[in-house]
Design a protein around this motif. Structure first.
Motif, PDB file in Angstrom:
ATOM      1  N   PRO A 266       0.807  -1.222   0.000  1.00  0.00           N
ATOM      2  CA  PRO A 266       0.000   0.000   0.000  1.00  0.00           C
ATOM      3  C   PRO A 266       0.847   1.283   0.000  1.00  0.00           C
ATOM      4  CG  PRO A 266      -1.004  -1.589   1.451  1.00  0.00           C
ATOM      5  CD  PRO A 266       0.282  -2.198   0.975  1.00  0.00           C
ATOM      6  N   PHE A 267       1.942   1.310   0.774  1.00  0.00           N
ATOM      7  CA  PHE A 267       2.869   2.451   0.717  1.00  0.00           C
ATOM      8  C   PHE A 267       3.489   2.524  -0.678  1.00  0.00           C
ATOM      9  CE2 PHE A 267       4.679   3.611   5.210  1.00  0.00           C
ATOM     10  CZ  PHE A 267       3.409   3.704   5.713  1.00  0.00           C
ATOM     11  N   ALA A 268       4.025   1.384  -1.102  1.00  0.00           N
ATOM     12  CA  ALA A 268       4.836   1.371  -2.321  1.00  0.00           C
ATOM     13  C   ALA A 268       4.021   1.757  -3.551  1.00  0.00           C
ATOM     14  CB  ALA A 268       5.466  -0.004  -2.517  1.00  0.00           C
ATOM     15  N   MET A 269       2.725   1.414  -3.573  1.00  0.00           N
ATOM     16  CA  MET A 269       1.912   1.743  -4.748  1.00  0.00           C
ATOM     17  C   MET A 269       1.799   3.255  -4.932  1.00  0.00           C
ATOM     18  SD  MET A 269       1.134  -0.893  -6.452  1.00  0.00           S
ATOM     19  CE  MET A 269      -0.267  -0.737  -7.544  1.00  0.00           C
ATOM     20  N   VAL A 270       1.737   3.996  -3.810  1.00  0.00           N
ATOM     21  CA  VAL A 270       1.659   5.453  -3.913  1.00  0.00           C
ATOM     22  C   VAL A 270       2.951   5.998  -4.521  1.00  0.00           C
ATOM     23  CG1 VAL A 270       1.411   7.595  -2.614  1.00  0.00           C
ATOM     24  CG2 VAL A 270       0.104   5.581  -1.944  1.00  0.00           C
ATOM     25  N   PHE A 271       4.080   5.482  -4.018  1.00  0.00           N
ATOM     26  CA  PHE A 271       5.359   5.950  -4.562  1.00  0.00           C
ATOM     27  C   PHE A 271       5.540   5.477  -5.999  1.00  0.00           C
ATOM     28  CE2 PHE A 271       6.348   5.752   0.110  1.00  0.00           C
ATOM     29  CZ  PHE A 271       6.261   7.114   0.292  1.00  0.00           C
ATOM     30  N   ALA A 272       5.024   4.271  -6.290  1.00  0.00           N
ATOM     31  CA  ALA A 272       5.120   3.763  -7.665  1.00  0.00           C
ATOM     32  C   ALA A 272       4.436   4.729  -8.624  1.00  0.00           C
ATOM     33  CB  ALA A 272       4.493   2.373  -7.761  1.00  0.00           C
ATOM     34  N   MET A 273       3.258   5.232  -8.211  1.00  0.00           N
ATOM     35  CA  MET A 273       2.559   6.201  -9.049  1.00  0.00           C
ATOM     36  C   MET A 273       3.439   7.441  -9.278  1.00  0.00           C
ATOM     37  SD  MET A 273      -0.318   8.874  -8.150  1.00  0.00           S
ATOM     38  CE  MET A 273       1.120   9.672  -7.477  1.00  0.00           C
ATOM     39  N   GLY A 274       4.100   7.894  -8.203  1.00  0.00           N
ATOM     40  CA  GLY A 274       4.971   9.053  -8.307  1.00  0.00           C
ATOM     41  C   GLY A 274       6.103   8.836  -9.301  1.00  0.00           C
ATOM     42  N   PHE A 275       6.738   7.663  -9.239  1.00  0.00           N
ATOM     43  CA  PHE A 275       7.838   7.372 -10.169  1.00  0.00           C
ATOM     44  C   PHE A 275       7.305   7.177 -11.584  1.00  0.00           C
ATOM     45  CE2 PHE A 275       9.883   5.827  -6.155  1.00  0.00           C
ATOM     46  CZ  PHE A 275      10.968   6.692  -6.180  1.00  0.00           C
ATOM     47  N   TYR A 276       6.169   6.508 -11.705  1.00  0.00           N
ATOM     48  CA  TYR A 276       5.609   6.156 -13.014  1.00  0.00           C
ATOM     49  C   TYR A 276       5.209   7.410 -13.777  1.00  0.00           C
ATOM     50  CZ  TYR A 276       2.669   3.517 -16.313  1.00  0.00           C
ATOM     51  OH  TYR A 276       2.110   2.951 -17.428  1.00  0.00           O
ATOM     52  N   LEU A 277       4.546   8.346 -13.071  1.00  0.00           N
ATOM     53  CA  LEU A 277       4.072   9.569 -13.730  1.00  0.00           C
ATOM     54  C   LEU A 277       5.091  10.696 -13.643  1.00  0.00           C
ATOM     55  CD1 LEU A 277       0.398   9.654 -12.388  1.00  0.00           C
ATOM     56  CD2 LEU A 277       1.168   8.842 -14.611  1.00  0.00           C
ATOM     57  N   ARG A 278       6.238  10.425 -13.006  1.00  0.00           N
ATOM     58  CA  ARG A 278       7.250  11.454 -12.724  1.00  0.00           C
ATOM     59  C   ARG A 278       6.614  12.621 -11.963  1.00  0.00           C
ATOM     60  NH1 ARG A 278       8.705   9.194 -17.356  1.00  0.00           N
ATOM     61  NH2 ARG A 278      10.707   8.156 -17.268  1.00  0.00           N
ATOM     62  N   ARG A 279       5.789  12.301 -10.996  1.00  0.00           N
ATOM     63  CA  ARG A 279       5.178  13.312 -10.134  1.00  0.00           C
ATOM     64  C   ARG A 279       5.409  12.903  -8.684  1.00  0.00           C
ATOM     65  NH1 ARG A 279       1.496  16.890 -12.322  1.00  0.00           N
ATOM     66  NH2 ARG A 279       1.009  16.530 -14.515  1.00  0.00           N
ATOM     67  N   LYS A 280       6.684  12.968  -8.295  1.00  0.00           N
ATOM     68  CA  LYS A 280       7.023  12.500  -6.949  1.00  0.00           C
ATOM     69  C   LYS A 280       6.357  13.349  -5.880  1.00  0.00           C
ATOM     70  CE  LYS A 280      11.442  10.755  -8.362  1.00  0.00           C
ATOM     71  NZ  LYS A 280      12.863  10.979  -8.314  1.00  0.00           N
ATOM     72  N   ALA A 283       2.937  12.206  -5.170  1.00  0.00           N
ATOM     73  CA  ALA A 283       2.966  10.978  -4.371  1.00  0.00           C
ATOM     74  C   ALA A 283       3.161  11.294  -2.894  1.00  0.00           C
ATOM     75  CB  ALA A 283       4.076  10.055  -4.860  1.00  0.00           C
ATOM     76  N   TRP A 284       4.073  12.212  -2.611  1.00  0.00           N
ATOM     77  CA  TRP A 284       4.310  12.567  -1.204  1.00  0.00           C
ATOM     78  C   TRP A 284       3.096  13.252  -0.587  1.00  0.00           C
ATOM     79  CZ3 TRP A 284       7.622  10.579   2.030  1.00  0.00           C
ATOM     80  CH2 TRP A 284       8.819  10.030   1.535  1.00  0.00           C
ATOM     81  N   VAL A 285       2.386  14.085  -1.377  1.00  0.00           N
ATOM     82  CA  VAL A 285       1.173  14.721  -0.842  1.00  0.00           C
ATOM     83  C   VAL A 285       0.153  13.646  -0.482  1.00  0.00           C
ATOM     84  CG1 VAL A 285      -0.831  16.145  -1.447  1.00  0.00           C
ATOM     85  CG2 VAL A 285       1.472  16.938  -2.002  1.00  0.00           C
ATOM     86  N   ILE A 286      -0.058  12.695  -1.403  1.00  0.00           N
ATOM     87  CA  ILE A 286      -1.040  11.629  -1.143  1.00  0.00           C
ATOM     88  C   ILE A 286      -0.622  10.807   0.078  1.00  0.00           C
ATOM     89  CG2 ILE A 286      -2.012   9.489  -2.069  1.00  0.00           C
ATOM     90  CD1 ILE A 286      -1.956  10.779  -4.825  1.00  0.00           C
ATOM     91  N   TRP A 287       0.673  10.434   0.109  1.00  0.00           N
ATOM     92  CA  TRP A 287       1.147   9.620   1.230  1.00  0.00           C
ATOM     93  C   TRP A 287       0.969  10.370   2.552  1.00  0.00           C
ATOM     94  CZ3 TRP A 287       5.009   9.888   4.988  1.00  0.00           C
ATOM     95  CH2 TRP A 287       5.236   8.704   5.696  1.00  0.00           C
ATOM     96  N   SER A 288       1.233  11.680   2.538  1.00  0.00           N
ATOM     97  CA  SER A 288       1.116  12.460   3.774  1.00  0.00           C
ATOM     98  C   SER A 288      -0.328  12.530   4.252  1.00  0.00           C
ATOM     99  CB  SER A 288       1.648  13.882   3.568  1.00  0.00           C
ATOM    100  OG  SER A 288       2.958  13.838   3.106  1.00  0.00           O
ATOM    101  N   VAL A 289      -1.268  12.736   3.322  1.00  0.00           N
ATOM    102  CA  VAL A 289      -2.684  12.770   3.712  1.00  0.00           C
ATOM    103  C   VAL A 289      -3.056  11.437   4.362  1.00  0.00           C
ATOM    104  CG1 VAL A 289      -5.046  12.837   2.841  1.00  0.00           C
ATOM    105  CG2 VAL A 289      -3.347  14.428   1.946  1.00  0.00           C
ATOM    106  N   MET A 290      -2.629  10.335   3.713  1.00  0.00           N
ATOM    107  CA  MET A 290      -2.925   9.011   4.260  1.00  0.00           C
ATOM    108  C   MET A 290      -2.311   8.851   5.649  1.00  0.00           C
ATOM    109  SD  MET A 290      -2.191   6.714   0.898  1.00  0.00           S
ATOM    110  CE  MET A 290      -3.446   6.361  -0.337  1.00  0.00           C
ATOM    111  N   THR A 291      -1.064   9.326   5.790  1.00  0.00           N
ATOM    112  CA  THR A 291      -0.356   9.136   7.059  1.00  0.00           C
ATOM    113  C   THR A 291      -0.980   9.962   8.180  1.00  0.00           C
ATOM    114  OG1 THR A 291       1.659   8.644   5.865  1.00  0.00           O
ATOM    115  CG2 THR A 291       1.905   9.283   8.163  1.00  0.00           C
TER     116      THR A 291
END
Lengths: 579, 187
Positions: A266-280, A283-291
């Motif tokens: 679940p963590f890694a999929m968010v970062f995967a999206m960031g790397f995949y779309l080159r929008r890191k 990804a961090w904004v989404i991860w932070s909201v979740m956290t």
């Protein structure tokens, strides 16, 4: 520093540290770039596709993706049903376990198919080794693969271009299983084997205890099952007590490994999206909201469990370990409380302690985790649920700045909004309607007839399914439907749920709450992908900012609070006030 | 849907063979290198073999007691009581366990009892108790065995385990190991 707390902090930070490189790796796998596992699994996959007459170069539209997904899921369902109702004569049944009844088999097959693992049976007495390995563990792999493949389709659709070609479903699905799930599972299972988790096909053993009692000890091929159960956020235990069982989770080390394993993807999929779309940054904004959401639930829960049960304090004994009813000494209250929230915010639903015996507000936090269902969320589907909230936030944000809502260069219009609303409202509808029906039956103590019969074949009254009186009894029913609709699988296990009423009603909820939240986001993403790409301008609502993160959080809180507060007030909050 | 059926079916068959055939077999191979070949950790004493991680029922005064079990220590099943924190029946059963403990452990004050000794574990098979709960039982065990409390305390200190790598998680005492050690000094 307190060693129990230190263990919890290391579990969280360890997951983050592992999830970053894993996210990069996942992005490469879905983008079809060269990765080191090509050497090992590349030829295997090629052979699989050749034998299955699948051309992975054929790119699919979003509709074709969904047809392929639903077709293969139907086949898996039939296979699981076959295993469950025939396990009595199928091989690998050393403990002579009987076949499941049709309603129980329906519930079990559906719940493993949809990555929920509700389990209205106990592994020791309800499933043969054949069922466990060939039926259930198989579904644990492929249901996780399905969720991840659906997320991969959405990633693909979010790229900055206009297209209806979104990759190949079978390719995303198989690679999720072979490249991501299997290699990590082998590592996890190996650790478990050396820490004392059984991996044997010899059946139950008999031992005479030091006091001279004869006791049977269930064993089985547990280690490989535990690995995928957590990595794929499935959560179905090999044994009835799930990861509280001292063979399924024998030490604090295995507890840490299982904990990290279930939150890892679940963590890694968010970062995967960031790397995949080159929008890191996004990804961090989404991860932070979740956290933020996760921490807001986990900190008060740890606090409540550490302080113990006030009713027991009144008896004059001490509670240095906190509330220990339903918990294991080797994990302690803190790691158990941390687990209870982690397993409910993501859709694992495995337990290392009995949720029914937690403090009322801890129970409420678990319920909230499942009600929001996207503070991380399950493998793949957690991201999809979050995506729905994201679209809602884009829409509201667009209205606030007075422009047509756009997300990553695509206009969000009426059709997408309608789909997002249906997905967002289905979840509270299923939970509240189910709980209302069950509490109506319990309040009138309705005779249940065929829908619930005792061991002697006589019909029972509705209150017989409750294991606790008053508010807590209501919480048991609310929890069951919330767990089903969130595809979570944990339970207030006191509830007597192995009867046609609960098997069938939760089974129907499971199907709806799995496939609608996959179909919806894939459809939205597919529709957006086909639209004209509008480059960013000064007036664009930027999604990768803290402001937008707060907006998403606010949308989540408003939807969850408005929909669920009355039900929570009747259950856990009322019980808390009565203590 | 018809177009996808055959490819889906064939892929399913191959996946079953791979994830349910190859993967468990590989792990079975790994298990052959592990202690007791992956059949669960055991300890043996006087030719009798016990599962180290499965709690046994001890009721006699001369043995240390494990935590209460909702499944009567029957490892053919597992589970907790699933009683809610405000359930009156549950609270009555905890009260009864406190009384039993006090009757058997003369000299122990009510306020000294640690809640892990009177609450049921999650699995019903929890092999451990807290160090404090073991210390509370030292007097009773020493008295029943006619040995000095100091000797029993030494055994507890020898058997007790600290946190993982001394930094993660709680400490604990495995009740079975404790009782085996006790029987060994008798001989």
């Amino acid at each position: 520093m307190n060693t129990e707390l230190l263990g919890v902090i290391v579990m969280f930070l360890g997951t983050l540290l592992l999830a970053l490189p894993l996210g990069k790796y996942i992005a490469k796998v879905y983008a079809g770039e060269h990765v080191w596992t090509d050497l090992i699994f590349g030829p295997v996959e090629k052979m699989f596709f050749k034998v299955s007459h699948i051309d992975v170069r054929r790119e699919m539209t979003w509709q074709q993706h969904l047809v392929a997904m639903l077709t293969i899921n139907l086949i898996w369902f039939l296979w699981a049903m076959f295993c469950l109702v025939n396990q009595n004569w199928l091989p690998l049944n050393p403990d002579h376990i009987a076949a499941q009844t049709p309603d129980q088999a329906f519930n079990t097959a559906i719940s493993f198919l949809v990555n929920c693992n509700l389990q209205h049976y106990s592994g020791e007495s309800g499933a043969s080794y054949f069922t466990q390995v060939y039926g259930l563990m198989f579904l644990q792999f492929v249901s996780a693969g399905t969720g991840m493949a659906a997320a991969a389709v959405v990633f693909n659709a979010l790229r900055e271009r206009t297209t209806d070609k979104l990759g190949n479903f079978y390719n995303y699905f198989l690679k999720s299983c072979t490249r991501i799930l299997l290699p990590i599972c082998i590592v996890i299972a190996t650790v478990h084997i050396f820490e004392g988790t059984p991996m044997t096909f010899k059946g139950m053993d008999t031992m005479v205890t030091m006091q001279g009692d004869t006791v049977h000890v269930s064993r089985g091929p547990v280690a490989p099952f535990v690995a995928i159960k957590h990595l794929g956020t499935n959560g179905g235990g090999f044994f009835g007590a799930n990861s509280a069982h001292p063979l399924e989770n024998p030490s604090y080390l295995t507890n840490m490994v299982q904990m990290i394993a279930q939150v890892l993807i679940p963590f890694a999929m968010v970062f995967a999206m960031g790397f995949y779309l080159r929008r890191k940054k996004l990804a961090w904004v989404i991860w932070s909201v979740m956290t933020i959401g996760f921490l807001a639930l986990v900190i008060p829960t740890i606090n409540a469990e550490v302080h113990g049960n006030p009713e027991i304090s009144k008896m004059g004994i001490s509670q240095p370990l906190g509330n220990m009813e339903g918990k294991e000494v080797r994990f302690g209250a803190r790691a158990s409380a941390y687990w209870s929230i982690a397993t409910t915010v993501i859709s694992t639903g495995s337990v290392n302690s009995m949720h029914d015996s937690f403090m009322p507000l801890s129970g409420m936090n678990m319920l909230l985790g499942m009600m929001v269902n996207s503070f991380y969320g399950g493998v793949g589907v957690g991201f999809l649920n979050f995506y729905v909230y994201l679209i809602l936030a884009v829409f509201i944000g667009g209205l606030m700045v007075g422009r047509t809502p756009e997300f990553l260069g695509k206009k969000v219009e009426a059709k997408e909004m309608k789909i997002a609303m249906i997905v967002a409202l289905l979840h509270p509808f299923l939970i509240l309607a189910g709980t209302a029906i069950a509490s109506h039956l319990a309040a009138h103590d309705t005779p249940m007839g065929w829908w619930m019969m005792g061991a002697d074949g006589k019909p029972l009254h509705a209150t017989a399914w409750l294991n606790n009186p008053r508010y807590h009894g209501f919480s048991e029913m609310l929890y069951e439907y919330t767990s089903a609709s969130a595809n979570n699988g944990s339970g207030f296990e006191g509830l007597g749920d192995n009867n046609p009423f609960w098997n069938i009603s939760t089974g129907i909820i499971l199907i709806l709450s799995r496939f609608v939240p996959i179909i919806g986001p894939v459809a939205i993403a597919g529709l957006l992908a086909g639209k004209k790409y509008i480059p960013e301008s000064a007036g664009t609502l930027k999604p990768d900012t803290a402001t937008f993160g707060l907006l998403i959080l606010a949308v989540k809180i408003i939807i969850a609070a408005l929909a669920f507060f009355p039900a929570l007030a009747l259950g856990p909050i009322a019980e808390w006030l009565s203590l | 849907m018809r177009k996808e059926f055959l490819p889906s079916l064939l892929l399913t068959v191959l996946c079953i063979l791979f994830f349910s055939g190859f993967y468990p077999l590989l792990m079975w191979g790994v298990a052959q290198l592990a202690p007791n070949k992956g059949e669960g950790f055991v300890v043996s004493q006087n030719d009798k073999v016990y599962y180290k991680n499965i709690a046994q029922n001890f009721t006699g005064d001369k043995y240390f007691w494990p935590r209460p079990s909702a499944v009567a220590y029957n490892a053919a099943g597992s589970g907790g009581s699933n009683k809610g924190p405000s359930n009156p029946d549950y609270l009555a059963s905890v009260e009864a366990r406190i009384d039993t403990f006090l009757v058997h452990n003369q000299g122990v004050k009510r306020s000294e009892i640690s809640s892990d000794m009177v609450t049921a574990s999650g699995s019903g098979l929890d092999p451990d108790i807290s160090v404090a709960s073991a210390m509370l039982q030292v007097q009773r065990v020493a008295h029943a065995r006619q040995i000095s409390a100091e000797d029993v305390k030494q055994i507890v200190n020898k058997v007790k385990q600290g946190p993982l790598l001394s930094i993660f998680g709680p400490g604990k005492v495995n009740v079975l190991e404790l009782n085996i050690k006790l029987d060994q000094i008798k001989q």
